[in-house]
Enzyme design. Sequence first.
Site, PDB file in Angstrom:
ATOM      1  N   GLU A 243      26.225  35.704  80.902  1.00  0.00           N
ATOM      2  CA  GLU A 243      25.000  35.806  81.715  1.00  0.00           C
ATOM      3  C   GLU A 243      23.776  35.685  80.830  1.00  0.00           C
ATOM      4  OE1 GLU A 243      25.655  38.499  79.674  1.00  0.00           O
ATOM      5  OE2 GLU A 243      24.575  39.921  80.958  1.00  0.00           O
TER       6      GLU A 243
ATOM      7  N   ASN B 144      29.453  42.802  88.682  1.00  0.00           N
ATOM      8  CA  ASN B 144      30.811  42.252  88.770  1.00  0.00           C
ATOM      9  C   ASN B 144      31.796  43.322  89.251  1.00  0.00           C
ATOM     10  OD1 ASN B 144      31.038  39.500  88.136  1.00  0.00           O
ATOM     11  ND2 ASN B 144      30.811  39.890  85.951  1.00  0.00           N
TER      12      ASN B 144
ATOM     13  N   ASP C 218      18.748  37.510  79.540  1.00  0.00           N
ATOM     14  CA  ASP C 218      20.047  38.108  79.832  1.00  0.00           C
ATOM     15  C   ASP C 218      19.943  38.920  81.127  1.00  0.00           C
ATOM     16  OD1 ASP C 218      22.759  39.093  78.062  1.00  0.00           O
ATOM     17  OD2 ASP C 218      22.077  40.453  79.666  1.00  0.00           O
ATOM     18  N   ILE C 219      20.877  38.694  82.026  1.00  0.00           N
ATOM     19  CA  ILE C 219      20.868  39.430  83.298  1.00  0.00           C
ATOM     20  C   ILE C 219      21.179  40.898  83.029  1.00  0.00           C
ATOM     21  CG2 ILE C 219      21.929  39.636  85.583  1.00  0.00           C
ATOM     22  CD1 ILE C 219      22.478  36.633  85.505  1.00  0.00           C
TER      23      ILE C 219
HETATM   24  P1  GH3 Z   1      22.985  44.608  79.926  1.00  0.00           P
HETATM   25  O1  GH3 Z   1      22.044  45.016  80.987  1.00  0.00           O
HETATM   26  O2  GH3 Z   1      22.849  45.448  78.697  1.00  0.00           O
HETATM   27  O3  GH3 Z   1      22.873  43.161  79.622  1.00  0.00           O
HETATM   28  O4  GH3 Z   1      24.449  44.885  80.468  1.00  0.00           O
HETATM   29  P2  GH3 Z   1      25.452  43.834  81.080  1.00  0.00           P
HETATM   30  O5  GH3 Z   1      26.448  44.562  81.899  1.00  0.00           O
HETATM   31  O6  GH3 Z   1      24.698  42.755  81.764  1.00  0.00           O
HETATM   32  O7  GH3 Z   1      26.072  43.190  79.764  1.00  0.00           O
HETATM   33  P3  GH3 Z   1      27.552  43.097  79.234  1.00  0.00           P
HETATM   34  O8  GH3 Z   1      27.454  42.145  78.063  1.00  0.00           O
HETATM   35  O9  GH3 Z   1      28.112  44.456  78.981  1.00  0.00           O
HETATM   36  O10 GH3 Z   1      28.388  42.447  80.388  1.00  0.00           O
HETATM   37  C1  GH3 Z   1      28.314  41.092  80.704  1.00  0.00           C
HETATM   38  C2  GH3 Z   1      29.376  40.790  81.726  1.00  0.00           C
HETATM   39  O11 GH3 Z   1      29.262  39.445  82.181  1.00  0.00           O
HETATM   40  C3  GH3 Z   1      30.775  40.929  81.215  1.00  0.00           C
HETATM   41  C4  GH3 Z   1      31.498  39.691  81.662  1.00  0.00           C
HETATM   42  O12 GH3 Z   1      32.705  39.987  82.328  1.00  0.00           O
HETATM   43  C5  GH3 Z   1      30.539  39.053  82.637  1.00  0.00           C
HETATM   44  N1  GH3 Z   1      30.615  37.604  82.655  1.00  0.00           N
HETATM   45  C6  GH3 Z   1      30.537  36.735  81.601  1.00  0.00           C
HETATM   46  N2  GH3 Z   1      30.627  35.458  82.032  1.00  0.00           N
HETATM   47  C7  GH3 Z   1      30.762  35.494  83.383  1.00  0.00           C
HETATM   48  C8  GH3 Z   1      30.902  34.500  84.398  1.00  0.00           C
HETATM   49  O13 GH3 Z   1      30.908  33.278  84.148  1.00  0.00           O
HETATM   50  N3  GH3 Z   1      31.008  34.913  85.692  1.00  0.00           N
HETATM   51  C9  GH3 Z   1      30.991  36.241  86.024  1.00  0.00           C
HETATM   52  N4  GH3 Z   1      31.082  36.580  87.298  1.00  0.00           N
HETATM   53  N5  GH3 Z   1      30.876  37.211  85.075  1.00  0.00           N
HETATM   54  C10 GH3 Z   1      30.754  36.840  83.782  1.00  0.00           C
HETATM   55 MG    MG Z   2      23.505  41.492  80.585  1.00  0.00          MG
HETATM   56 MG    MG Z   3      25.138  39.830  77.692  1.00  0.00          MG
END
Ligand code: GH3
Ligand code: MG
Ligand code: MG
Length: 317
Positions: A239, A203, A195-196
């Site tokens: 992600e 974003n 997980d990123i």
């Molecule tokens: P953590 O380090 O705990 O993983 O925090 P995080 O911010 O990476 O995790 P969180 O699950 O809070 O946020 C993930 C975000 O990824 C939220 C969502 O808007 C974004 N996202 C999901 N799919 C896509 C995509 O296909 N493209 C983009 N640009 N963003 C995406």
């Molecule tokens: Mg993440």
């Molecule tokens: Mg996540």
Amino acid sequence: YVLKDNEFALDNLVATVRRAISNRKTRVLVVDDVVSVRQVLVDLLKAQQYLVVEANSGLEALAALEAYSDIELVVTDHHMPDMSGYELTRRIRHRFGSDRLRVIGVSSSNDRMLSASFLKAGASDFVYRPFVAEELQCRIANNAETLAQMRQLRAAAACDYLTGLYNRRYFYDNGPKLVNECLRLKVPSSVAILDIDHFKRLNDTYGHEIGDKVLKAVANRLFTIFEGSDNLLSRLGGEEFAILFPQMDSAAATKLCDEIRSDISRLKVTADDEELGVTISIGIAEIEGYETFENYLNAADQFLYMAKHRGRNQVFS
Ligand code: GH3
Ligand code: MG
Ligand code: MG
């Protein structure tokens, strides 16, 4: 790794694979007990650039289907000593769906019900002899085209649109098969969820488009690392990525994943005038007993949570 120049490598690769799939020559199995009759069909097909395999009986045809896994079309006679073409069709349908293998019956029989019998047994088409060569060619070409469309649909259904990686559906369809094979061989296997880190922040700061660019860059790098390996890499969604490591215990998977983590942390993605870095966290679970696939992914997810909790950019197993 500065991905500026090759960040579209994956797009190109996906396109190349698609072209390769659609331009591939179709292999046809011709079944007839009379050599001279068979030869007419073989010549006709070879002139149309098909790859041809021959069989002089139903049993030989079934053996050829085992020997050549890429046969997509069977053109079969009806009256043959050991097994009728109709019976052969029925047996083929037991093993292969019409989305992967098409059967076309050809017979000089006067029985006008024969074509219906063939179609009911699962043949896609039937032509009475004497036939017009062009008609048979067209029927074969139509069936080959349908198969090519099926292949493209299958590829699209397995592919994540943004990254070109295998998608969640493909992972859940194929992961359990790989796991079961390892359990049968009594060898360990492991599953990892990647997980990123702080992707939402990225974003929010740089916009969704840059977020997508980072996602593609990470996917591209993972693809390059795992290309040609036995490991199953996929984008689960958002992600999050999952990797199944057949025949790898948790210790080995952890070592490999830590190298991947370190590799990704050196990745640079250009956004406007900036070079952005990205880190990932990874949770790994070893598969050792007959639990559900979902349970193993949940276990890996719990470990991922620990890796996040302990400060991110790390592997936990
Ligand atoms: P953590 O380090 O705990 O993983 O925090 P995080 O911010 O990476 O995790 P969180 O699950 O809070 O946020 C993930 C975000 O990824 C939220 C969502 O808007 C974004 N996202 C999901 N799919 C896509 C995509 O296909 N493209 C983009 N640009 N963003 C995406
Ligand atoms: Mg993440
Ligand atoms: Mg996540």
